[in-house]
Design a protein around this motif. Structure first.
Motif, PDB file in Angstrom:
ATOM      1  N   ILE A   1      57.432  -0.376  19.301  1.00 19.60           N
ATOM      2  CA  ILE A   1      58.227  -1.434  19.865  1.00 19.60           C
ATOM      3  C   ILE A   1      57.598  -2.031  21.077  1.00 19.60           C
ATOM      4  CG2 ILE A   1      60.543  -1.965  21.133  1.00 19.60           C
ATOM      5  CD1 ILE A   1      61.819   0.064  19.299  1.00 19.60           C
ATOM      6  N   LEU A   2      56.894  -0.957  22.134  1.00 13.04           N
ATOM      7  CA  LEU A   2      56.444  -1.513  23.307  1.00 13.04           C
ATOM      8  C   LEU A   2      55.097  -2.450  22.948  1.00 13.04           C
ATOM      9  CD1 LEU A   2      56.684   1.568  25.371  1.00 13.04           C
ATOM     10  CD2 LEU A   2      57.821  -0.247  25.879  1.00 13.04           C
ATOM     11  N   LYS A   3      54.470  -1.953  21.880  1.00 11.42           N
ATOM     12  CA  LYS A   3      53.276  -2.849  21.441  1.00 11.42           C
ATOM     13  C   LYS A   3      53.701  -4.307  21.202  1.00 11.42           C
ATOM     14  CE  LYS A   3      48.735  -2.311  20.486  1.00 11.42           C
ATOM     15  NZ  LYS A   3      47.675  -1.903  21.400  1.00 11.42           N
ATOM     16  N   THR A   4      54.697  -4.456  20.414  1.00 14.69           N
ATOM     17  CA  THR A   4      55.238  -5.730  20.052  1.00 14.69           C
ATOM     18  C   THR A   4      55.666  -6.359  21.411  1.00 14.69           C
ATOM     19  OG1 THR A   4      55.944  -5.000  18.039  1.00 14.69           O
ATOM     20  CG2 THR A   4      57.217  -7.015  18.883  1.00 14.69           C
ATOM     21  N   TYR A   5      56.306  -5.677  22.264  1.00 13.89           N
ATOM     22  CA  TYR A   5      56.608  -6.104  23.356  1.00 13.89           C
ATOM     23  C   TYR A   5      55.445  -6.727  24.331  1.00 13.89           C
ATOM     24  CZ  TYR A   5      57.140  -6.594  28.473  1.00 13.89           C
ATOM     25  OH  TYR A   5      56.899  -7.021  29.831  1.00 13.89           O
ATOM     26  N   TYR A   6      54.218  -5.953  24.238  1.00 17.31           N
ATOM     27  CA  TYR A   6      53.137  -6.100  24.928  1.00 17.31           C
ATOM     28  C   TYR A   6      52.621  -7.484  24.400  1.00 17.31           C
ATOM     29  CZ  TYR A   6      48.169  -5.920  26.201  1.00 17.31           C
ATOM     30  OH  TYR A   6      46.756  -6.405  26.498  1.00 17.31           O
ATOM     31  N   GLN A   7      52.609  -7.705  23.081  1.00 15.39           N
ATOM     32  CA  GLN A   7      51.934  -9.011  22.392  1.00 15.39           C
ATOM     33  C   GLN A   7      52.460 -10.193  22.883  1.00 15.39           C
ATOM     34  OE1 GLN A   7      51.892  -7.482  18.478  1.00 15.39           O
ATOM     35  NE2 GLN A   7      50.042  -6.597  18.466  1.00 15.39           N
ATOM     36  N   GLU A   8      53.912  -9.959  22.933  1.00 19.32           N
ATOM     37  CA  GLU A   8      54.732 -11.022  23.397  1.00 19.32           C
ATOM     38  C   GLU A   8      54.471 -11.489  24.909  1.00 19.32           C
ATOM     39  OE1 GLU A   8      58.573  -9.658  22.311  1.00 19.32           O
ATOM     40  OE2 GLU A   8      58.304 -10.085  20.213  1.00 19.32           O
TER      41      GLU A   8
END
Length: 186
Positions: free
Chosen positions: A168-175
């Protein structure tokens, strides 16, 4: 759901980051490779790496209490708060220089991204208060109020994540990277 220690989760995160690097470099090698047998070999390696990455990602989502991910989320929030504070506590009401008096046009934005990368990789030990160059040049400036609003928004996004794991944090980071790129566009 399984229970693991924070150290074990950090080890899984490190393995995930290492696999992502290996995939990236193998994909680059494949682009420049002309020998069909070497291409086939690289594709086989890539297939194995991607299976391993999927397995590690699944392990990271299957942790009952992801203490490392919670720590990373808190580090990201602290990083944004410290950046906001550094920008807010400037004596003069001038925009911040994009280049910070260097040749690189968006050096300031690259420093933001560097700090967030460090937090995402579990390397957060605190943010040094930077000396910020201010400017009167409209072509070399970030609006401080816009940056403060941006950091407030990022803090709120992170605080509103009801459940968290590294995926979830990796997805947040990409966004986040996409939002930062939109912010720095002139």
């Amino acid at each position: 759901m399984k229970t693991i220690t924070k150290e074990q989760e950090y080890k899984l995160i490190s393995q995930k980051l290492d696999l992502e690097k290996q995939i990236h470099f193998n994909e680059m090698d494949k682009q420049f490779c002309t020998n069909p047998s070497e291409i086939a070999s690289i594709e086989l390696v890539l297939k194995d790496l991607k299976v391993s990455l999927t397995n590690i990602s699944n392990e990271l989502t299957d942790i009952s209490t992801p203490l490392a991910s919670i720590e990373i989320k808190d580090s990201l929030i602290r990083t944004f708060i410290q950046m906001k504070s550094a920008i807010s506590n400037v004596k003069y009401d001038l925009p911040i220089s994009r280049s910070q008096s260097l040749i690189f046009e968006n050096y300031f934005a690259s420093k933001i991204l560097d700090e967030i990368n460090r937090a995402m990789n579990g390397d957060f030990y605190g943010l040094a208060s930077p000396f910020l160059y201010l400017t009167t040049d409209p072509n070399d400036s970030f609006d401080r109020k816009q940056l403060i609003s941006f950091f407030d928004s990022e803090i709120n996004i992170l605080k509103n994540l009801s459940s968290v794991n590294y995926i979830i944090l990796k997805t947040y980071y990409q966004e986040f990277v996409s939002r930062l790129l939109k912010l720095i566009e002139k």
